[in-house]
Design a protein around this motif. Structure first.
Motif, mmCIF file in Angstrom:
data_model
loop_
_atom_site.group_PDB
_atom_site.id
_atom_site.type_symbol
_atom_site.label_atom_id
_atom_site.label_comp_id
_atom_site.label_asym_id
_atom_site.label_seq_id
_atom_site.Cartn_x
_atom_site.Cartn_y
_atom_site.Cartn_z
ATOM 1 N N GLU A 168 7.138 9.809 -12.013
ATOM 2 C CA GLU A 168 6.472 9.965 -10.717
ATOM 3 C C GLU A 168 7.338 9.322 -9.632
ATOM 4 N N VAL A 169 7.186 9.844 -8.434
ATOM 5 C CA VAL A 169 7.953 9.300 -7.307
ATOM 6 C C VAL A 169 7.114 8.230 -6.610
ATOM 7 N N GLY A 170 7.718 7.106 -6.316
ATOM 8 C CA GLY A 170 7.035 6.018 -5.626
ATOM 9 C C GLY A 170 7.699 5.741 -4.286
ATOM 10 N N LEU A 171 6.887 5.522 -3.281
ATOM 11 C CA LEU A 171 7.407 5.267 -1.930
ATOM 12 C C LEU A 171 6.900 3.903 -1.474
ATOM 13 N N TYR A 172 7.839 3.005 -1.182
ATOM 14 C CA TYR A 172 7.487 1.663 -0.731
ATOM 15 C C TYR A 172 7.811 1.557 0.758
ATOM 16 N N ILE A 173 6.770 1.365 1.555
ATOM 17 C CA ILE A 173 6.958 1.256 3.002
ATOM 18 C C ILE A 173 6.671 -0.181 3.406
ATOM 19 N N THR A 174 7.696 -0.830 3.912
ATOM 20 C CA THR A 174 7.501 -2.208 4.346
ATOM 21 C C THR A 174 7.296 -2.224 5.861
ATOM 22 N N VAL A 192 2.262 5.380 -3.466
ATOM 23 C CA VAL A 192 2.709 4.912 -2.148
ATOM 24 C C VAL A 192 2.243 3.473 -1.972
ATOM 25 N N VAL A 193 3.102 2.667 -1.388
ATOM 26 C CA VAL A 193 2.728 1.287 -1.063
ATOM 27 C C VAL A 193 3.030 1.038 0.415
ATOM 28 N N ILE A 194 2.102 0.447 1.126
ATOM 29 C CA ILE A 194 2.381 -0.024 2.485
ATOM 30 C C ILE A 194 2.149 -1.532 2.478
ATOM 31 N N ASP A 195 3.218 -2.277 2.722
ATOM 32 C CA ASP A 195 3.192 -3.722 2.471
ATOM 33 C C ASP A 195 3.726 -4.500 3.673
ATOM 34 N N PRO A 196 2.898 -5.231 4.399
ATOM 35 C CA PRO A 196 1.440 -5.242 4.367
ATOM 36 C C PRO A 196 0.899 -4.324 5.463
ATOM 37 N N ILE A 197 -0.323 -3.867 5.311
ATOM 38 C CA ILE A 197 -0.919 -3.005 6.329
ATOM 39 C C ILE A 197 -1.528 -3.837 7.462
ATOM 40 N N THR A 198 -1.949 -5.039 7.143
ATOM 41 C CA THR A 198 -2.717 -5.838 8.102
ATOM 42 C C THR A 198 -1.943 -6.174 9.373
ATOM 43 N N ASN A 256 -7.597 8.563 4.577
ATOM 44 C CA ASN A 256 -7.944 9.964 4.326
ATOM 45 C C ASN A 256 -6.688 10.795 4.053
ATOM 46 N N ARG A 257 -5.682 10.590 4.867
ATOM 47 C CA ARG A 257 -4.465 11.391 4.716
ATOM 48 C C ARG A 257 -3.733 11.044 3.425
ATOM 49 N N LEU A 258 -3.649 9.754 3.106
ATOM 50 C CA LEU A 258 -2.940 9.357 1.882
ATOM 51 C C LEU A 258 -3.586 9.996 0.657
ATOM 52 N N LYS A 259 -4.908 10.058 0.664
ATOM 53 C CA LYS A 259 -5.590 10.680 -0.480
ATOM 54 C C LYS A 259 -5.339 12.184 -0.496
ATOM 55 N N ASN A 260 -5.332 12.773 0.672
ATOM 56 C CA ASN A 260 -5.092 14.216 0.710
ATOM 57 C C ASN A 260 -3.649 14.583 0.380
ATOM 58 N N TRP A 261 -2.731 13.623 0.505
ATOM 59 C CA TRP A 261 -1.370 13.895 0.047
ATOM 60 C C TRP A 261 -1.269 13.738 -1.461
ATOM 61 N N ARG A 262 -2.368 13.429 -2.088
ATOM 62 C CA ARG A 262 -2.439 13.314 -3.547
ATOM 63 C C ARG A 262 -1.542 12.199 -4.066
ATOM 64 N N ALA A 263 -1.880 10.998 -3.646
ATOM 65 C CA ALA A 263 -1.162 9.832 -4.133
ATOM 66 C C ALA A 263 -2.182 8.734 -4.439
ATOM 67 N N VAL A 264 -1.803 7.847 -5.329
ATOM 68 C CA VAL A 264 -2.510 6.567 -5.397
ATOM 69 C C VAL A 264 -1.714 5.624 -4.513
ATOM 70 N N SER A 265 -2.374 5.090 -3.520
ATOM 71 C CA SER A 265 -1.674 4.238 -2.553
ATOM 72 C C SER A 265 -2.217 2.825 -2.608
ATOM 73 N N ILE A 266 -1.320 1.874 -2.508
ATOM 74 C CA ILE A 266 -1.733 0.472 -2.416
ATOM 75 C C ILE A 266 -1.370 -0.045 -1.029
ATOM 76 N N LEU A 267 -2.357 -0.568 -0.343
ATOM 77 C CA LEU A 267 -2.124 -1.261 0.915
ATOM 78 C C LEU A 267 -2.261 -2.745 0.610
ATOM 79 N N THR A 268 -1.299 -3.524 1.018
ATOM 80 C CA THR A 268 -1.486 -4.951 0.795
ATOM 81 C C THR A 268 -2.057 -5.581 2.066
#
Lengths: 246, 228
Positions: free
Chosen positions: B56-62, B123-129, B148-160
Protein backbone atom coordinates in the motif's frame (compact mmCIF):
# COMPACT_ATOMS: atom_id res chain seq x y z
CA UNK A 1 3.33 5.23 -14.40
CA UNK A 2 6.32 2.98 -13.76
CA UNK A 3 7.27 -0.09 -15.83
CA UNK A 4 5.55 -2.49 -13.45
CA UNK A 5 2.28 -0.54 -13.61
CA UNK A 6 2.52 -0.28 -17.38
CA UNK A 7 3.02 -4.06 -17.64
CA UNK A 8 0.00 -4.89 -15.53
CA UNK A 9 -2.10 -2.34 -17.40
CA UNK A 10 -1.10 -3.97 -20.69
CA UNK A 11 -1.95 -7.44 -19.43
CA UNK A 12 -5.39 -6.37 -18.22
CA UNK A 13 -5.99 -4.43 -21.41
CA UNK A 14 -5.21 -7.53 -23.50
CA UNK A 15 -7.60 -9.60 -21.39
CA UNK A 16 -10.35 -7.04 -21.82
CA UNK A 17 -9.75 -6.85 -25.57
CA UNK A 18 -10.08 -10.62 -25.82
CA UNK A 19 -13.33 -10.54 -23.84
CA UNK A 20 -14.86 -8.13 -26.32
CA UNK A 21 -14.10 -10.59 -29.10
CA UNK A 22 -15.62 -13.50 -27.21
CA UNK A 23 -18.71 -11.59 -26.19
CA UNK A 24 -17.97 -12.01 -22.49
CA UNK A 25 -19.68 -9.00 -21.06
CA UNK A 26 -20.46 -9.84 -17.45
CA UNK A 27 -17.04 -10.13 -15.91
CA UNK A 28 -16.33 -10.37 -12.22
CA UNK A 29 -13.02 -8.78 -11.28
CA UNK A 30 -11.73 -9.96 -7.94
CA UNK A 31 -9.40 -7.45 -6.36
CA UNK A 32 -8.24 -6.31 -2.95
CA UNK A 33 -10.46 -3.62 -1.45
CA UNK A 34 -7.46 -1.34 -1.10
CA UNK A 35 -6.95 -1.55 -4.87
CA UNK A 36 -10.59 -1.01 -5.84
CA UNK A 37 -10.12 2.62 -6.89
CA UNK A 38 -7.07 1.76 -8.97
CA UNK A 39 -8.87 -1.09 -10.70
CA UNK A 40 -11.87 1.14 -11.44
CA UNK A 41 -9.59 3.83 -12.83
CA UNK A 42 -7.77 1.30 -14.96
CA UNK A 43 -11.06 -0.01 -16.36
CA UNK A 44 -12.30 3.49 -17.13
CA UNK A 45 -9.00 4.30 -18.85
CA UNK A 46 -9.37 1.17 -20.94
CA UNK A 47 -12.92 1.88 -22.01
CA UNK A 48 -12.70 5.64 -22.48
CA UNK A 49 -9.12 6.19 -23.58
CA UNK A 50 -8.01 2.96 -25.25
CA UNK A 51 -11.29 2.01 -26.89
CA UNK A 52 -13.15 5.31 -27.19
CA UNK A 53 -16.26 3.67 -25.69
CA UNK A 54 -19.31 5.34 -24.22
CA UNK A 55 -20.35 4.35 -20.76
CA UNK A 56 -21.91 4.86 -17.38
CA UNK A 57 -20.13 4.90 -14.04
CA UNK A 58 -22.51 4.28 -11.14
CA UNK A 59 -21.25 5.61 -7.82
CA UNK A 60 -22.49 3.97 -4.64
CA UNK A 61 -19.39 4.10 -2.51
CA UNK A 62 -18.51 7.79 -2.82
CA UNK A 63 -19.60 10.90 -4.73
CA UNK A 64 -18.79 10.95 -8.43
CA UNK A 65 -16.46 13.94 -8.23
CA UNK A 66 -13.67 11.83 -6.73
CA UNK A 67 -13.44 9.60 -9.79
CA UNK A 68 -14.01 12.60 -12.04
CA UNK A 69 -11.04 14.31 -10.35
CA UNK A 70 -8.86 11.22 -10.87
CA UNK A 71 -9.83 10.98 -14.52
CA UNK A 72 -8.88 14.63 -15.02
CA UNK A 73 -5.60 14.04 -13.21
CA UNK A 74 -4.88 11.17 -15.60
CA UNK A 75 -5.97 13.19 -18.65
CA UNK A 76 -8.85 10.88 -19.48
CA UNK A 77 -11.64 12.59 -21.39
CA UNK A 78 -15.06 12.28 -19.76
CA UNK A 79 -17.07 13.37 -22.75
CA UNK A 80 -18.30 9.83 -23.36
CA UNK A 81 -19.00 9.11 -19.71
CA UNK A 82 -22.14 9.60 -17.65
CA UNK A 83 -22.01 9.42 -13.89
CA UNK A 84 -25.03 8.03 -12.10
CA UNK A 85 -24.37 9.36 -8.61
CA UNK A 86 -26.47 7.67 -5.93
CA UNK A 87 -24.57 8.85 -2.91
CA UNK A 88 -23.80 12.58 -3.07
CA UNK A 89 -27.12 13.43 -1.55
CA UNK A 90 -26.18 11.64 1.69
CA UNK A 91 -22.48 12.39 1.62
CA UNK A 92 -22.30 15.85 3.14
CA UNK A 93 -21.01 17.22 -0.13
CA UNK A 94 -24.26 18.52 -1.49
CA UNK A 95 -22.62 21.57 -3.10
CA UNK A 96 -21.84 19.36 -6.06
CA UNK A 97 -25.46 18.38 -6.55
CA UNK A 98 -26.30 21.80 -7.83
CA UNK A 99 -23.43 22.02 -10.24
CA UNK A 100 -24.76 21.84 -13.73
CA UNK A 101 -22.41 19.17 -15.02
CA UNK A 102 -23.93 17.76 -18.15
CA UNK A 103 -22.70 14.28 -17.50
CA UNK A 104 -24.02 13.64 -13.99
CA UNK A 105 -27.38 12.22 -12.95
CA UNK A 106 -28.08 12.32 -9.24
CA UNK A 107 -30.33 9.83 -7.51
CA UNK A 108 -31.97 10.20 -4.15
CA UNK A 109 -29.75 7.65 -2.43
CA UNK A 110 -28.32 4.18 -2.82
CA UNK A 111 -31.30 2.38 -1.27
CA UNK A 112 -33.03 2.15 -4.60
CA UNK A 113 -31.47 -0.57 -6.66
CA UNK A 114 -32.91 -0.35 -10.12
CA UNK A 115 -30.25 1.74 -11.75
CA UNK A 116 -30.81 0.54 -15.28
CA UNK A 117 -34.42 1.59 -15.10
CA UNK A 118 -33.30 4.88 -13.59
CA UNK A 119 -30.94 5.40 -16.46
CA UNK A 120 -33.71 4.93 -18.97
CA UNK A 121 -36.12 7.27 -17.21
CA UNK A 122 -36.48 10.96 -17.89
CA UNK A 123 -36.25 13.63 -15.21
CA UNK A 124 -33.62 12.83 -12.63
CA UNK A 125 -33.44 14.51 -9.27
CA UNK A 126 -30.58 16.95 -9.67
CA UNK A 127 -31.64 19.97 -7.76
CA UNK A 128 -34.17 21.25 -10.24
CA UNK A 129 -32.12 20.37 -13.24
CA UNK A 130 -33.86 17.96 -15.60
CA UNK A 131 -31.62 15.42 -17.28
CA UNK A 132 -31.91 13.82 -20.64
CA UNK A 133 -33.09 10.29 -21.19
CA UNK A 134 -30.28 7.83 -21.71
CA UNK A 135 -30.76 5.16 -24.31
CA UNK A 136 -28.86 2.10 -23.17
CA UNK A 137 -28.42 1.09 -26.80
CA UNK A 138 -25.93 3.95 -27.00
CA UNK A 139 -23.92 2.73 -24.03
CA UNK A 140 -20.96 0.38 -24.40
CA UNK A 141 -20.12 -0.26 -20.77
CA UNK A 142 -21.49 0.14 -17.26
CA UNK A 143 -19.25 0.08 -14.22
CA UNK A 144 -20.33 0.22 -10.57
CA UNK A 145 -17.71 1.71 -8.27
CA UNK A 146 -18.35 -0.75 -5.42
CA UNK A 147 -21.26 -3.11 -5.66
CA UNK A 148 -20.56 -4.40 -2.14
CA UNK A 149 -21.28 -0.92 -0.76
CA UNK A 150 -24.95 -1.63 -1.48
CA UNK A 151 -24.90 -3.98 1.53
CA UNK A 152 -24.94 -0.93 3.78
CA UNK A 153 -28.25 0.28 2.42
CA UNK A 154 -30.18 -2.78 1.31
CA UNK A 155 -31.31 -6.12 2.69
CA UNK A 156 -29.61 -9.21 1.39
CA UNK A 157 -32.77 -10.23 -0.48
CA UNK A 158 -33.05 -6.85 -2.22
CA UNK A 159 -29.40 -6.95 -3.15
CA UNK A 160 -29.66 -10.47 -4.50
CA UNK A 161 -32.70 -9.47 -6.56
CA UNK A 162 -30.84 -6.42 -7.86
CA UNK A 163 -27.76 -8.40 -8.90
CA UNK A 164 -29.75 -11.08 -10.66
CA UNK A 165 -31.90 -8.57 -12.53
CA UNK A 166 -28.91 -6.33 -13.31
CA UNK A 167 -26.92 -9.17 -14.82
CA UNK A 168 -29.93 -10.47 -16.66
CA UNK A 169 -30.57 -7.01 -18.12
CA UNK A 170 -26.94 -6.75 -19.20
CA UNK A 171 -27.23 -10.13 -20.92
CA UNK A 172 -30.35 -8.99 -22.78
CA UNK A 173 -28.84 -5.71 -23.91
CA UNK A 174 -26.15 -7.59 -25.86
CA UNK A 175 -23.96 -4.54 -26.45
CA UNK A 176 -22.80 -3.60 -22.97
CA UNK A 177 -19.74 -4.80 -21.12
CA UNK A 178 -20.30 -4.70 -17.37
CA UNK A 179 -17.38 -5.51 -15.10
CA UNK A 180 -18.14 -5.93 -11.39
CA UNK A 181 -15.23 -5.31 -9.04
CA UNK A 182 -15.36 -7.21 -5.75
CA UNK A 183 -13.13 -8.23 -2.85
CA UNK A 184 -14.22 -11.78 -2.13
CA UNK A 185 -13.09 -12.02 1.47
CA UNK A 186 -15.78 -9.77 2.90
CA UNK A 187 -18.37 -10.60 0.27
CA UNK A 188 -18.67 -14.34 -0.06
CA UNK A 189 -22.44 -14.31 -0.49
CA UNK A 190 -22.24 -11.70 -3.23
CA UNK A 191 -19.47 -13.68 -4.88
CA UNK A 192 -21.71 -16.74 -5.07
CA UNK A 193 -24.57 -14.79 -6.62
CA UNK A 194 -22.34 -13.08 -9.16
CA UNK A 195 -20.41 -16.22 -10.17
CA UNK A 196 -23.71 -17.95 -10.93
CA UNK A 197 -24.51 -15.21 -13.42
CA UNK A 198 -21.25 -13.95 -14.87
CA UNK A 199 -19.42 -14.97 -18.04
CA UNK A 200 -15.88 -14.68 -16.77
CA UNK A 201 -13.85 -14.16 -13.60
CA UNK A 202 -10.55 -12.33 -13.49
CA UNK A 203 -8.33 -12.15 -10.45
CA UNK A 204 -6.38 -8.87 -10.42
CA UNK A 205 -3.68 -7.93 -7.95
CA UNK A 206 -2.04 -4.73 -9.14
CA UNK A 207 0.71 -4.57 -6.55
CA UNK A 208 1.79 -8.13 -7.37
CA UNK A 209 1.36 -7.60 -11.12
CA UNK A 210 -1.02 -10.53 -11.22
CA UNK A 211 -3.91 -11.07 -13.61
CA UNK A 212 -5.39 -14.53 -13.78
CA UNK A 213 -8.45 -16.14 -15.32
CA UNK A 214 -10.34 -18.15 -12.75
CA UNK A 215 -11.59 -21.29 -14.41
CA UNK A 216 -14.95 -22.77 -13.50
CA UNK A 217 -13.31 -25.53 -11.43
CA UNK A 218 -11.50 -22.97 -9.31
CA UNK A 219 -14.46 -20.73 -8.58
CA UNK A 220 -15.47 -22.35 -5.30
CA UNK A 221 -11.83 -22.53 -4.16
CA UNK A 222 -11.65 -18.73 -4.14
CA UNK A 223 -14.08 -18.69 -1.23
CA UNK A 224 -11.54 -20.23 1.07
CA UNK A 225 -8.54 -18.14 2.00
CA UNK A 226 -6.64 -21.31 2.80
CA UNK A 227 -7.13 -22.54 -0.71
CA UNK A 228 -5.72 -19.38 -2.28
CA UNK A 229 -2.52 -21.29 -2.85
CA UNK A 230 0.38 -20.32 -5.06
CA UNK A 231 -0.77 -22.91 -7.57
CA UNK A 232 -4.02 -21.04 -8.07
CA UNK A 233 -2.72 -17.51 -7.86
CA UNK A 234 0.81 -17.88 -9.04
CA UNK A 235 2.02 -15.88 -6.04
CA UNK A 236 2.31 -16.33 -2.34
CA UNK A 237 -0.67 -14.95 -0.49
CA UNK A 238 -0.11 -13.17 2.78
CA UNK A 239 -2.80 -14.20 5.25
CA UNK A 240 -3.29 -10.64 6.43
CA UNK A 241 -5.17 -9.72 9.57
CA UNK A 242 -8.05 -9.58 9.78
CA UNK A 243 -9.55 -9.57 6.32
CA UNK A 244 -6.82 -10.92 4.18
CA UNK A 245 -7.19 -9.95 0.57
CA UNK A 246 -6.04 -11.48 -2.60
CA UNK B 1 -27.64 -12.57 7.46
CA UNK B 2 -25.21 -10.66 5.36
CA UNK B 3 -21.81 -10.01 6.84
CA UNK B 4 -21.53 -6.25 7.17
CA UNK B 5 -18.15 -6.28 8.90
CA UNK B 6 -15.88 -3.44 7.84
CA UNK B 7 -12.81 -3.84 5.76
CA UNK B 8 -9.86 -3.01 7.99
CA UNK B 9 -6.20 -2.10 7.70
CA UNK B 10 -3.76 -3.40 10.27
CA UNK B 11 -2.05 -0.74 12.36
CA UNK B 12 1.50 -2.07 12.22
CA UNK B 13 1.82 -1.66 15.97
CA UNK B 14 2.21 -4.77 18.03
CA UNK B 15 -0.74 -5.11 20.38
CA UNK B 16 -2.99 -2.45 18.86
CA UNK B 17 -4.95 -4.49 16.31
CA UNK B 18 -6.23 -6.83 19.00
CA UNK B 19 -7.77 -3.82 20.76
CA UNK B 20 -9.79 -2.78 17.70
CA UNK B 21 -11.14 -5.93 16.05
CA UNK B 22 -8.09 -6.43 13.90
CA UNK B 23 -7.39 -2.99 12.51
CA UNK B 24 -8.65 0.46 11.60
CA UNK B 25 -11.91 0.55 9.61
CA UNK B 26 -11.22 1.25 5.93
CA UNK B 27 -11.72 4.06 5.15
CA UNK B 28 -11.60 6.09 8.35
CA UNK B 29 -9.85 9.00 9.99
CA UNK B 30 -8.18 8.43 13.33
CA UNK B 31 -6.85 10.98 15.80
CA UNK B 32 -3.72 9.97 17.69
CA UNK B 33 -3.37 12.53 20.47
CA UNK B 34 -0.91 13.05 23.26
CA UNK B 35 1.64 15.39 24.81
CA UNK B 36 5.15 15.82 23.39
CA UNK B 37 7.30 12.72 23.50
CA UNK B 38 4.56 10.13 23.84
CA UNK B 39 5.30 8.50 20.48
CA UNK B 40 2.74 10.02 18.11
CA UNK B 41 5.13 10.33 15.18
CA UNK B 42 6.58 6.87 15.83
CA UNK B 43 3.04 5.49 15.81
CA UNK B 44 2.37 7.06 12.41
CA UNK B 45 5.63 5.83 10.89
CA UNK B 46 4.93 2.26 11.95
CA UNK B 47 1.46 2.58 10.44
CA UNK B 48 2.84 3.79 7.10
CA UNK B 49 5.67 1.27 6.86
CA UNK B 50 3.28 -1.56 7.70
CA UNK B 51 1.18 -0.47 4.74
CA UNK B 52 4.24 -0.42 2.52
CA UNK B 53 4.98 -4.03 3.51
CA UNK B 54 1.47 -4.84 2.24
CA UNK B 55 2.06 -3.00 -1.06
CA UNK B 56 0.00 0.00 0.00
CA UNK B 57 1.09 3.57 -0.59
CA UNK B 58 1.51 5.78 2.47
CA UNK B 59 1.62 9.57 2.43
CA UNK B 60 3.15 11.44 5.37
CA UNK B 61 2.30 15.14 5.45
CA UNK B 62 4.15 17.16 8.03
CA UNK B 63 2.76 20.55 9.00
CA UNK B 64 4.66 22.64 11.47
CA UNK B 65 6.38 20.37 13.87
CA UNK B 66 9.52 19.20 12.09
CA UNK B 67 10.60 18.85 8.46
CA UNK B 68 10.54 15.36 6.91
CA UNK B 69 14.34 15.26 7.03
CA UNK B 70 14.34 15.15 10.81
CA UNK B 71 11.45 12.75 11.01
CA UNK B 72 13.41 10.38 8.78
CA UNK B 73 16.60 11.06 10.72
CA UNK B 74 15.12 9.85 13.99
CA UNK B 75 13.11 7.06 12.41
CA UNK B 76 16.27 5.67 10.81
CA UNK B 77 17.19 4.41 14.25
CA UNK B 78 14.26 2.00 14.27
CA UNK B 79 15.48 -1.29 12.89
CA UNK B 80 12.11 -2.64 11.81
CA UNK B 81 11.33 0.14 9.32
CA UNK B 82 12.41 -0.88 5.83
CA UNK B 83 14.12 2.17 4.31
CA UNK B 84 13.66 0.82 0.79
CA UNK B 85 10.05 1.99 1.01
CA UNK B 86 11.01 5.65 1.46
CA UNK B 87 10.14 7.65 -1.63
CA UNK B 88 8.45 4.64 -3.23
CA UNK B 89 5.69 3.44 -0.95
CA UNK B 90 6.17 5.86 1.90
CA UNK B 91 6.09 9.41 0.57
CA UNK B 92 6.90 12.55 2.54
CA UNK B 93 5.46 16.03 2.00
CA UNK B 94 6.10 19.22 3.95
CA UNK B 95 3.25 21.75 4.02
CA UNK B 96 4.70 23.99 6.72
CA UNK B 97 4.77 27.06 4.46
CA UNK B 98 1.31 26.35 3.11
CA UNK B 99 -0.15 26.08 6.61
CA UNK B 100 1.34 29.48 7.46
CA UNK B 101 0.01 31.24 4.37
CA UNK B 102 -2.87 29.39 2.72
CA UNK B 103 -6.62 29.53 3.22
CA UNK B 104 -8.55 26.48 4.38
CA UNK B 105 -9.74 25.84 0.83
CA UNK B 106 -6.20 26.05 -0.56
CA UNK B 107 -4.99 23.61 2.09
CA UNK B 108 -7.80 21.20 1.27
CA UNK B 109 -7.07 21.50 -2.45
CA UNK B 110 -3.40 20.71 -1.88
CA UNK B 111 -4.21 17.67 0.25
CA UNK B 112 -6.76 16.51 -2.35
CA UNK B 113 -4.15 16.83 -5.06
CA UNK B 114 -1.53 14.88 -3.13
CA UNK B 115 -3.83 12.10 -1.93
CA UNK B 116 -5.43 11.71 -5.36
CA UNK B 117 -2.12 11.94 -7.19
CA UNK B 118 -0.44 9.29 -5.06
CA UNK B 119 -3.63 7.24 -4.57
CA UNK B 120 -2.37 6.60 -1.06
CA UNK B 121 -4.27 4.08 1.02
CA UNK B 122 -2.67 5.39 4.21
CA UNK B 123 -2.31 9.10 4.99
CA UNK B 124 -0.82 10.86 7.99
CA UNK B 125 -1.06 14.57 8.80
CA UNK B 126 1.33 15.32 11.64
CA UNK B 127 0.19 17.35 13.53
CA UNK B 128 -3.19 18.68 12.43
CA UNK B 129 -3.76 20.83 15.50
CA UNK B 130 -1.27 23.47 14.39
CA UNK B 131 -3.66 24.52 11.60
CA UNK B 132 -6.00 25.97 14.24
CA UNK B 133 -3.60 28.83 14.92
CA UNK B 134 -3.62 29.93 11.29
CA UNK B 135 -7.19 29.12 10.25
CA UNK B 136 -9.02 30.56 13.23
CA UNK B 137 -12.78 30.25 12.77
CA UNK B 138 -12.32 28.34 9.54
CA UNK B 139 -10.63 25.50 11.47
CA UNK B 140 -13.73 23.52 12.40
CA UNK B 141 -15.33 23.50 8.92
CA UNK B 142 -11.86 22.72 7.56
CA UNK B 143 -11.67 19.66 9.81
CA UNK B 144 -15.11 18.50 8.77
CA UNK B 145 -14.26 18.82 5.06
CA UNK B 146 -10.83 17.28 5.51
CA UNK B 147 -12.18 14.21 7.29
CA UNK B 148 -14.94 13.73 4.73
CA UNK B 149 -12.58 14.08 1.79
CA UNK B 150 -9.90 11.80 3.23
CA UNK B 151 -12.47 9.05 3.66
CA UNK B 152 -13.81 9.57 0.18
CA UNK B 153 -10.29 9.24 -1.20
CA UNK B 154 -10.43 5.76 0.30
CA UNK B 155 -7.64 5.94 2.81
CA UNK B 156 -7.16 5.24 6.47
CA UNK B 157 -5.80 8.53 7.71
CA UNK B 158 -4.16 9.39 10.99
CA UNK B 159 -4.22 12.96 12.23
CA UNK B 160 -1.97 13.60 15.15
CA UNK B 161 -2.96 16.06 17.82
CA UNK B 162 -0.62 17.84 20.18
CA UNK B 163 -2.05 18.48 23.61
CA UNK B 164 -0.69 20.11 26.72
CA UNK B 165 -0.27 17.95 29.82
CA UNK B 166 -3.48 19.36 31.25
CA UNK B 167 -5.53 18.61 28.14
CA UNK B 168 -6.83 15.14 27.28
CA UNK B 169 -7.33 15.54 23.54
CA UNK B 170 -8.11 18.28 21.00
CA UNK B 171 -11.88 18.22 21.15
CA UNK B 172 -12.61 19.80 17.75
CA UNK B 173 -10.68 17.04 16.02
CA UNK B 174 -12.04 14.30 18.27
CA UNK B 175 -15.61 15.19 17.28
CA UNK B 176 -14.85 15.07 13.58
CA UNK B 177 -12.92 11.80 13.37
CA UNK B 178 -13.93 8.13 13.51
CA UNK B 179 -11.43 7.02 16.09
CA UNK B 180 -9.41 8.50 18.93
CA UNK B 181 -6.30 6.94 20.41
CA UNK B 182 -4.67 8.64 23.36
CA UNK B 183 -1.00 8.32 24.21
CA UNK B 184 -0.26 9.56 27.70
CA UNK B 185 2.26 9.60 30.51
CA UNK B 186 1.55 8.64 34.04
CA UNK B 187 3.87 8.76 36.98
CA UNK B 188 4.24 5.48 38.86
CA UNK B 189 6.92 4.45 41.34
CA UNK B 190 9.02 7.52 40.66
CA UNK B 191 9.08 7.12 36.89
CA UNK B 192 6.80 8.00 34.01
CA UNK B 193 5.20 5.18 32.09
CA UNK B 194 3.60 5.56 28.69
CA UNK B 195 -0.01 4.46 28.20
CA UNK B 196 -2.24 3.91 25.21
CA UNK B 197 -6.02 4.10 25.33
CA UNK B 198 -8.60 3.65 22.61
CA UNK B 199 -11.18 6.28 23.42
CA UNK B 200 -13.33 5.98 20.32
CA UNK B 201 -13.41 3.67 17.30
CA UNK B 202 -16.66 3.86 15.38
CA UNK B 203 -18.18 0.58 14.26
CA UNK B 204 -15.76 -1.36 16.43
CA UNK B 205 -16.03 -3.25 19.72
CA UNK B 206 -12.82 -1.77 21.01
CA UNK B 207 -11.12 -2.51 24.29
CA UNK B 208 -11.32 0.25 26.87
CA UNK B 209 -8.87 1.24 29.56
CA UNK B 210 -5.23 2.25 29.56
CA UNK B 211 -2.55 -0.18 28.52
CA UNK B 212 1.14 0.34 29.09
CA UNK B 213 3.44 0.51 26.08
CA UNK B 214 7.13 0.74 25.41
CA UNK B 215 9.14 2.18 22.52
CA UNK B 216 12.12 0.09 21.54
CA UNK B 217 14.70 0.43 18.77
CA UNK B 218 13.93 -3.05 17.48
CA UNK B 219 10.15 -2.92 17.37
CA UNK B 220 9.10 0.69 17.87
CA UNK B 221 5.89 0.96 19.87
CA UNK B 222 4.86 -2.29 21.53
CA UNK B 223 1.73 -2.50 23.67
CA UNK B 224 2.46 -4.53 26.76
CA UNK B 225 0.00 -7.21 27.75
CA UNK B 226 -0.57 -6.13 31.35
CA UNK B 227 -2.11 -2.87 32.51
CA UNK B 228 0.70 -2.11 34.98
Amino acid sequence: MNDKEADIKNIITRKLYSMEGFNQRKVLIISKYTERTRVNLLLLKFFLQERGKRGVFITIDRPHQYMSYLLKLHSVSQKNLIFLDTVSIISGESDFIYEQDNNVCFLNGPCKTDFLKDLATKGYIAGDIPKQEIDLKNVDFILIDDVAALKKYNSYKDLEDFLVSYMSAIANLKNIMAPIVLDVNKNKQLYKIITNNCDKILLVNLSKSLVKDIKSGERSDILSIQSLTPSILGVMIRNAEPDGGV
Amino acid sequence: MMNNGFERLCSGIEGVDSLIEGGFPYPSVILVAGPAGTGKTTFTQQFLFEGAENDEVGLYITTLSEPPKWVMHYMSNFKHLNKEHIGKKVLFRDIGNLVRNATAEELLDYIDEEVAGTMAQRVVIDPITVAKVFLGEAYRPFLFDLVNRLKNWRAVSILTGEVSVTETYPSEVAYAVDGVILLTYQEADGSRRKYIEVLKMRGTDHRTGKLSFAITKNNGIVVLSGNF
